[in-house]
Design a protein around this motif. Structure first.
Motif, short mmCIF file in Angstrom:
data_model
loop_
_atom_site.label_atom_id
_atom_site.label_comp_id
_atom_site.label_asym_id
_atom_site.label_seq_id
_atom_site.Cartn_x
_atom_site.Cartn_y
_atom_site.Cartn_z
N TRP A 52 0.86 -1.20 0.00
CA TRP A 52 0.00 0.00 0.00
C TRP A 52 0.88 1.23 0.00
CZ3 TRP A 52 -5.31 -0.75 -0.07
CH2 TRP A 52 -5.74 -2.06 0.21
N ARG A 68 3.11 0.93 15.60
CA ARG A 68 2.65 -0.31 14.96
C ARG A 68 3.13 -0.41 13.52
NH1 ARG A 68 -3.61 0.52 15.87
NH2 ARG A 68 -2.89 2.59 15.18
N ALA A 300 2.60 -3.07 8.52
CA ALA A 300 1.60 -2.85 9.56
C ALA A 300 1.61 -4.05 10.50
CB ALA A 300 0.22 -2.64 8.95
N GLU A 302 -0.18 -4.34 13.09
CA GLU A 302 -1.61 -4.52 13.38
C GLU A 302 -2.37 -3.71 12.34
OE1 GLU A 302 -2.52 -3.26 17.34
OE2 GLU A 302 -0.67 -4.10 18.18
N ASP A 303 -3.70 -3.88 12.30
CA ASP A 303 -4.50 -2.98 11.47
C ASP A 303 -4.26 -1.55 11.96
OD1 ASP A 303 -5.52 -5.11 10.13
OD2 ASP A 303 -7.54 -4.98 10.96
N ASP A 305 -5.49 2.34 11.45
CA ASP A 305 -6.46 3.29 10.88
C ASP A 305 -5.84 4.68 10.84
OD1 ASP A 305 -8.61 1.47 10.50
OD2 ASP A 305 -9.04 1.56 12.65
N THR A 310 -7.58 2.35 6.01
CA THR A 310 -7.04 1.34 6.92
C THR A 310 -5.93 0.56 6.24
OG1 THR A 310 -9.14 1.10 8.09
CG2 THR A 310 -7.57 -0.73 8.26
N LEU A 311 -4.83 0.39 6.96
CA LEU A 311 -3.71 -0.42 6.48
C LEU A 311 -3.82 -1.78 7.15
CD1 LEU A 311 -1.13 2.45 6.87
CD2 LEU A 311 -1.88 1.46 4.70
N PRO A 312 -4.03 -2.85 6.38
CA PRO A 312 -4.27 -4.16 6.98
C PRO A 312 -3.03 -4.75 7.65
CG PRO A 312 -5.03 -4.06 4.69
CD PRO A 312 -4.16 -2.87 4.93
N ARG A 313 -3.26 -5.49 8.68
CA ARG A 313 -2.19 -6.15 9.42
C ARG A 313 -1.36 -7.05 8.51
NH1 ARG A 313 -3.11 -10.03 14.75
NH2 ARG A 313 -0.92 -10.66 14.98
N GLU A 315 0.77 -6.36 6.20
CA GLU A 315 0.95 -5.97 4.80
C GLU A 315 1.91 -4.78 4.73
OE1 GLU A 315 -2.43 -5.75 2.29
OE2 GLU A 315 -3.42 -7.48 3.20
#
Length: 407
Positions: A52, A68, A300, A302-303, A305, A310-313, A315
């Protein structure tokens, strides 16, 4: 039968990344579109791995300040852009690719060497080096390639002066960075290039163990290697990344800034009329160029925000510094080069705990090197058509490979 509004929402298509600059003094045009429509956007990296990108100023700062967002290059989803980058980085562990507490330990060792006060005290030495290099360039005659003769010579000489490394072969350091910083270099090629650098440094470290001097390398040996706070491989990695990161960014900034000033005599006239503008001019040039655009690579943990999404865990995510520094919500008319810009809180050096440790030295180099050129070489001009200037599109930091000048 479903209506168009009832059709399932399709995920946005991932763009290939990195995107290419069409203007050397601005980010890729697509960044503006991403900021407006997809501030958190999916991309596909040269490795084929998904990631991302984040383009808004607010989002970039929030992400880089979030603990995180991991910089640990060993994480499987780390968004490396080069073929051999992650493999070599996971083995050598450069401190910029680590998290706390490991990153904190290295940073505390280096911070005292790069304070405003210590860097300010280096100004006379930097000025003497720059004057010597201007003399050498002028004595060689025109036309001349500005990049090796001045931009690389200034940045490499300053970092060598700081560390106490002989300046016998400035192009050696440039070659190491050219290979280790290329997105096309294999792990074997990067390892070989860094191996040559580490062999040189090992000899110097062994000499400092016997007879330390008044330089950064000696202080690291005496205060951290002898005491057991650092192992030899850790010291080599730390000094290696300090050399590579420090000289490459300054080389590229100095060359690009000079090219911009050669194209904009009105800006040179401003600086001649008011030399006190130089610190503000350097900060504006740093914002405009944003050459380390995709250096902040994260995963990330963790997820996460942020306002843009939102940046997924687990990734990868890349905080695009050029996107942030050209965000019109933060900088009015961001494409404009304005040496009088108020509140220029750019993120060219990153943000958060990983913000560039050498930023004060980088500013000093640019102030002295550009100011000296303007004062001592008033007739400096391009000696080739604009179309023949060779840019570095496939390097970790954007820059110029060749810039022919005359005077």
């Amino acid at each position: 039968m479903t209506t168009p509004a009832e059709q399932p929402h399709e995920a946005p298509a991932a763009r290939d990344f990195p995107l290419r600059r069409t203007c050397p003094f601005a980010p890729p045009a697509a960044y503006a579109e991403l900021r407006a429509e997809q501030p958190v956007a999916p991309v596909t990296l040269p490795t084929g791995r998904p990631a991302w990108v984040v383009t808004r100023y607010e989002d970039v700062r929030e992400l880089l300040a979030d603990p995180r967002a991991s910089a640990d290059i060993r994480r499987p989803a780390f968004p490396a852009l080069g073929e051999g980058e992650q493999e070599v980085g996971a083995r050598l562990r450069p401190f910029i690719r680590t998290d706390a507490p490991e990153h904190t330990r290295y940073r505390r060792m280096l911070l005292p060497e790069f304070t405003v006060r210590r860097v300010r005290a280096m100004r006379p030495a930097v000025q003497a080096l720059v004057d010597e290099l201007v003399d050498t360039m002028l004595a060689g005659g025109a036309p001349a390639d500005f990049v090796p003769l001045y931009a690389n010579a200034v940045s490499t000489s300053v970092i060598c002066e700081l560390l106490g490394i002989p300046r016998e072969n400035l192009e050696f350091f440039r070659d190491v960075t050219r290979i280790s910083g290329s997105r096309h270099s294999t792990a074997e090629q990067v390892s070989e290039a860094l191996g040559g650098l580490f062999a040189l440094l090992t000899d110097l470290i062994r000499a400092r163990e016997k007879d330390p001097g008044d330089d950064l390398l000696s202080r690291l040996v005496v205060q951290h290697l002898r005491t057991g706070a650092l192992t030899l491989p850790e010291l080599l990695s730390t000094v290696g990344i300090t050399i590579n990161a420090g000289r490459e960014t300054s080389t590229n900034m100095l060359a690009l800034s000079t090219l911009l000033l050669l194209r904009r005599p009105d800006l040179v006239a401003e600086l001649r009329a008011d030399p006190a503008l130089m610190p503000a001019a350097v900060d504006e040039l740093l914002r405009v160029m944003s050459i380390a655009d995709s250096i902040p690579l994260r995963v990330a943990a963790e997820d996460i925000d942020i306002p843009g999404g939102t940046l997924p865990r687990d990734e990868g995510v890349i905080a695009l510094l050029a996107g942030a520094n050209h965000d019109p919500e933060q900088f009015a008319h961001p494409e404009r080069v304005d040496f009088h810009r108020p509140s220029n809180h750019h993120v060219a050096f990153g943000y958060g705990v990983h913000q560039c440790i050498g930023q004060h030295l980088a500013r000093l180099e640019l102030e002295v090197a550009l100011g000296t050129l303007i004062r001592r070489v008033p007739t400096l001009r391009l000696a080739e058509p604009d179309a023949e200037v060779a840019f570095k599109h496939d390097s970790a930091t954007f820059g110029i490979e060749r810039l022919m000048v005359a005077w």
